[in-house]
Write an enzyme that holds these catalytic residues in place. Structure first.
Site, mmCIF file in Angstrom:
data_model
loop_
_atom_site.group_PDB
_atom_site.id
_atom_site.type_symbol
_atom_site.label_atom_id
_atom_site.label_comp_id
_atom_site.label_asym_id
_atom_site.label_seq_id
_atom_site.Cartn_x
_atom_site.Cartn_y
_atom_site.Cartn_z
ATOM 1 N N LYS A 198 72.976 65.917 40.164
ATOM 2 C CA LYS A 198 71.577 66.251 40.435
ATOM 3 C C LYS A 198 71.314 67.750 40.587
ATOM 4 O O LYS A 198 70.224 68.219 40.287
ATOM 5 C CB LYS A 198 71.097 65.513 41.684
ATOM 6 C CG LYS A 198 70.947 64.016 41.484
ATOM 7 C CD LYS A 198 70.312 63.372 42.712
ATOM 8 C CE LYS A 198 69.976 61.924 42.457
ATOM 9 N NZ LYS A 198 69.219 61.331 43.578
ATOM 10 N N GLY A 227 70.215 60.626 58.469
ATOM 11 C CA GLY A 227 70.858 60.917 57.193
ATOM 12 C C GLY A 227 70.741 62.382 56.861
ATOM 13 O O GLY A 227 69.834 63.072 57.322
ATOM 14 N N SER A 228 71.680 62.875 56.037
ATOM 15 C CA SER A 228 71.635 64.287 55.653
ATOM 16 C C SER A 228 72.142 64.521 54.237
ATOM 17 O O SER A 228 72.418 65.653 53.853
ATOM 18 C CB SER A 228 72.464 65.137 56.635
ATOM 19 O OG SER A 228 73.829 64.718 56.632
ATOM 20 N N GLY A 284 71.856 63.779 49.823
ATOM 21 C CA GLY A 284 70.883 64.198 48.821
ATOM 22 C C GLY A 284 69.558 63.485 48.943
ATOM 23 O O GLY A 284 68.485 64.110 48.880
ATOM 24 N N MET A 285 69.579 62.158 49.124
ATOM 25 C CA MET A 285 68.332 61.418 49.256
ATOM 26 C C MET A 285 67.621 61.778 50.544
ATOM 27 O O MET A 285 66.392 61.861 50.586
ATOM 28 C CB MET A 285 68.608 59.915 49.189
ATOM 29 C CG MET A 285 67.353 59.064 49.181
ATOM 30 S SD MET A 285 66.345 59.377 47.709
ATOM 31 C CE MET A 285 65.005 58.196 47.986
#
Length: 280
Positions: free
Chosen positions: A78, A137-138, A140-141
């Site tokens: 990405k 969360g940390s 890419g998404m």
């Protein structure tokens, strides 16, 4: 490039069939089923195929040289593809992550439809930007989801991440606080962007937030799409808390890709049917 819909039923493969692809380290059938279902439903002369590669530069060169119309990009490509395209839309530039490439006669334009889908869901569910957010969360998404909230005007939030390096980096980048555990945290909006609750994972029966946090929330958002009814979503529904599911995210982001590739916007009913079939 616009391709008008024909009568239902995709034409037989021929020399003029337009190819769209995905590039991922571990290809899945979700995008393939989603796009090909809608090509058939709308009678479009398109074909969608999943690929993997060990040479992303050569693969993107092939997209350009072979006239492949659209390319979905997943991890770990990405960020690397940003140097290989001609234009980068703000949706991808703001998070330095691409998940969609459109090829217009050799000119490659990159965007991030995950970011766009989350912003649409924030608007559709009428979330209040004055509310605080706890986002777990940390990766890419998580970066895409957090940036979408900030872009929609949310200035107060906490990034919860067991990895203090990536968690603090994301929190600092968007101006939120950071915590290594969700214990004791309460906010109107809870967002899970981790694999907790994902089918087949080590924590598939776990919830990303505890019962007290869920009960204190006004919206619970779980990005996990497989299954869409995660333990977190199930608990929130049982408590009467409005939810946003990962199925909504994956359907909207894929619909954005589909429209960019074909010039055709499927109906909400068609998007829902394609999404359900892709996750079956």
């Amino acid at each position: 490039m616009s391709h008008p819909a024909r009568s239902a039923g995709r034409p037989s493969l021929n020399k003029d069939t337009t190819l769209c692809i995905s590039l991922a380290a571990r290809p899945s059938n979700i995008g393939t089923r989603f796009h090909n279902y809608l090509y058939e439903e709308l009678g479009l002369d398109f074909l969608y195929k999943a690929f993997t590669t060990t040479d992303i530069a050569a693969a993107i060169g092939g997209v350009r040289a072979l006239g492949i119309r659209g390319c979905s990009v997943s991890m770990p490509f990405k960020t690397d593809v940003m140097a290989l395209v001609d234009d980068i839309e703000p949706s991808a530039r703001v998070i330095e992550s691409v998940n969609t490439i459109v090829n217009d006669d050799g000119h490659l334009t990159a965007s991030n439809t995950d970011y766009l889908a989350v912003q649409q869901l924030i608007a559709q569910h009428q979330l209040n930007p004055d509310d605080a957010v706890v986002l777990r969360g940390s990766g890419g998404m998580a970066n895409a989801v957090a940036a979408a909230f900030v872009g929609a005007g949310f200035t107060r939030g906490v990034v919860v991440a067991r990895n203090p390096g990536t968690g603090r980096a994301l929190a600092d980048r968007i101006g939120w606080e950071h915590a290594t555990s969700p214990d004791g945290l309460r906010a109107p909006i809870l967002v899970n962007v981790t694999p907790i609750g994902m089918a087949g994972g080590p924590e598939e029966s776990a919830r990303a937030f505890d019962e007290d946090a869920i009960g204190a929330a006004t919206t619970v958002f779980d990005v996990v799409a497989m299954p869409s009814e995660t333990p977190l979503i199930t608990a929130a529904r049982a408590a009467g808390i409005p939810v946003i599911t990962g199925a909504e995210v994956i359907a909207l982001q894929a619909a954005e890709q589909f429209e960019r590739y074909t010039g055709v916007r499927p109906s909400p009913a068609q998007i829902a049917a394609a999404s359900a079939m892709s996750r079956a």
